[in-house]
Scaffold this active site. Structure first.
Site, mmCIF file in Angstrom:
data_model
loop_
_atom_site.group_PDB
_atom_site.id
_atom_site.type_symbol
_atom_site.label_atom_id
_atom_site.label_comp_id
_atom_site.label_asym_id
_atom_site.label_seq_id
_atom_site.Cartn_x
_atom_site.Cartn_y
_atom_site.Cartn_z
ATOM 1 N N GLY A 1 6.787 0.110 -5.262
ATOM 2 C CA GLY A 1 5.593 0.220 -4.429
ATOM 3 C C GLY A 1 5.870 -0.429 -3.084
ATOM 4 N N GLY B 1 3.391 -0.656 -0.323
ATOM 5 C CA GLY B 1 2.151 -0.670 0.453
ATOM 6 C C GLY B 1 2.018 -1.976 1.209
ATOM 7 N N VAL C 1 1.231 -5.041 0.225
ATOM 8 C CA VAL C 1 1.865 -6.209 -0.399
ATOM 9 C C VAL C 1 3.390 -6.134 -0.288
ATOM 10 C CG1 VAL C 1 2.216 -7.446 -2.579
ATOM 11 C CG2 VAL C 1 -0.061 -6.638 -1.966
ATOM 12 N N GLY C 2 3.954 -4.959 -0.610
ATOM 13 C CA GLY C 2 5.408 -4.796 -0.533
ATOM 14 C C GLY C 2 5.945 -5.035 0.871
ATOM 15 N N LYS D 1 -2.274 -5.596 -12.100
ATOM 16 C CA LYS D 1 -3.031 -6.155 -13.222
ATOM 17 C C LYS D 1 -3.154 -5.201 -14.408
ATOM 18 C CE LYS D 1 -6.443 -6.998 -10.330
ATOM 19 N NZ LYS D 1 -5.826 -6.936 -9.002
ATOM 20 N N GLY E 1 -4.654 -14.061 -5.960
ATOM 21 C CA GLY E 1 -3.759 -13.767 -4.832
ATOM 22 C C GLY E 1 -2.882 -14.957 -4.515
ATOM 23 N N LYS F 1 -8.692 -9.763 -14.718
ATOM 24 C CA LYS F 1 -8.244 -11.131 -14.427
ATOM 25 C C LYS F 1 -8.658 -12.095 -15.539
ATOM 26 C CE LYS F 1 -8.398 -10.268 -9.461
ATOM 27 N NZ LYS F 1 -9.216 -10.371 -8.240
#
Length: 336
Positions: free
Chosen positions: A7, A9, A11-12, A124, A153, A223
């Site tokens: 991935g 996006g 975050v990556g 998640k 996070g 979570k």
């Protein structure tokens, strides 16, 4: 350390920017030299066993919307093929959470573990649906499985409960684990209608593409599953959660809470039962935070109740949690 990044996006991309900006510091302080040997997104992949150029990766993604144009010959190798055929030490899984069947993240994680790769996940979905079996698989294959970015996070909620309260017996916990719903409810407390508060959150980009993940409490429930398994030693998955979202919260509910010197918050709690539901919280309770903040209160046998507060999301915040997990893996490897 050879890394495959699954991935690419927000975050990556934040993560590779972090690798680039802290390269010297990471090597000097921790002996960590992250070498990204493969990246794949939904449209293709990029691969170089000697290490991909991180700045070039970001430029290519920005220009073409995929990393497959990284080299002259477009790389359409699937993620599964890359995991099976490219030698790496760690898989970092950052694809979107899916609470129906956890794919494609579940297959990525299982494939990597079976190949003997350590795994860091901020996805998640697989943890929410199969936490106990994934932990067993990691143990069986003698690999480390880290996921501190899945809850809170960049706020180290999982690490705090596991490490700072080690030696203590946590008896229960409750928290605001979804910043989007907290933002909506905070706005409603100022007199804004649910519909207008939701639209404002959508305009600001806080709401997931599938809004049910936030509004129906699914994100908070996922979570809660991770926390209950990791901290309380339970063996639970998503179907074990009694979950109610915020769609039915009215301005009357908000006003009623105000009269009681309280605010309505979406609370995920573990106290014998696992529940996600809107609840009145006293205004002077440390848990009663506003905006997009997350907060969680751990009650332990001897230390009483302690609350940790922080930002729950954001590309760079989540990337920092991945880096924290990577350093943990590096230290574990150095010990053995």
């Amino acid at each position: 350390m050879r890394i495959i990044l699954c991935g690419f996006g927000v975050v990556g991309q934040s993560l590779v920017k972090l690798f680039e900006s802290r390269a010297e510091d990471l090597y000097a302080k921790y002996g960590l030299k992250p070498r990204v040997v493969g990246v794949f997104d939904s449209k293709g992949s990029a691969m170089d066993s000697s290490g991909l150029e991180l700045n070039k990766l970001i430029e290519v993604k920005k220009k073409f919307g995929t990393v497959k144009n990284y080299a002259d010959t477009k790389n359409t190798m699937s993620g599964i093929d890359m995991l099976k055929n490219v030698e790496a030490d760690v898989l970092i899984e950052t694809t979107a959470s899916n609470y129906k069947d956890a794919e494609p993240g579940m297959t990525h994680i299982i494939t990597a573990m079976k190949k003997g790769m350590h795994v860091i996940s901020v996805n998640k979905g697989p943890l929410a649906l199969a936490f106990p079996s994934l932990m067993e698989l990691a143990t069986y294959n003698r690999v480390m499985f880290k996921f501190s970015g899945t809850v809170g996070g960049g706020t180290p909620i999982l690490d705090y409960a596991k490490n700072s309260l080690s030696g203590e017996r946590i008896t229960s916990f409750a928290g605001i684990l979804n910043g989007t719903t907290n933002y909506i409810l905070t706005n409603m407390a100022t007199g804004v209608s649910y519909e207008d508060a939701l639209k404002d959150a959508q305009d600001k980009g806080y709401v997931e593409a599938d809004e049910a993940l936030d509004l129906d409490g699914l994100d908070a429930a996922a979570k809660l599953v991770i926390l209950a398994n990791w901290i309380m030693g339970m063996k639970v998955t998503m179907p074990d959660i009694n979950c109610t979202g915020i769609r039915k919260v009215t301005t009357e509910d908000i006003k009623k809470a105000e009269k009681n010197n309280c605010a309505v918050k979406l609370i995920a709690s573990c106290n014998k039962e696992l529940i996600v539901a809107p609840k009145e919280i006293p205004n002077d309770d440390p848990l009663c935070v506003n905006g997009t903040l997350n907060a969680i209160a751990f009650t332990s046998e001897h230390s009483g109740t302690q609350t940790i507060i922080g930002r729950g999301a954001g590309g760079m915040e989540t990337a920092s949690s991945i880096l924290r997990d990577l350093l943990d893996i590096r230290q574990e490897i150095a010990r053995t």
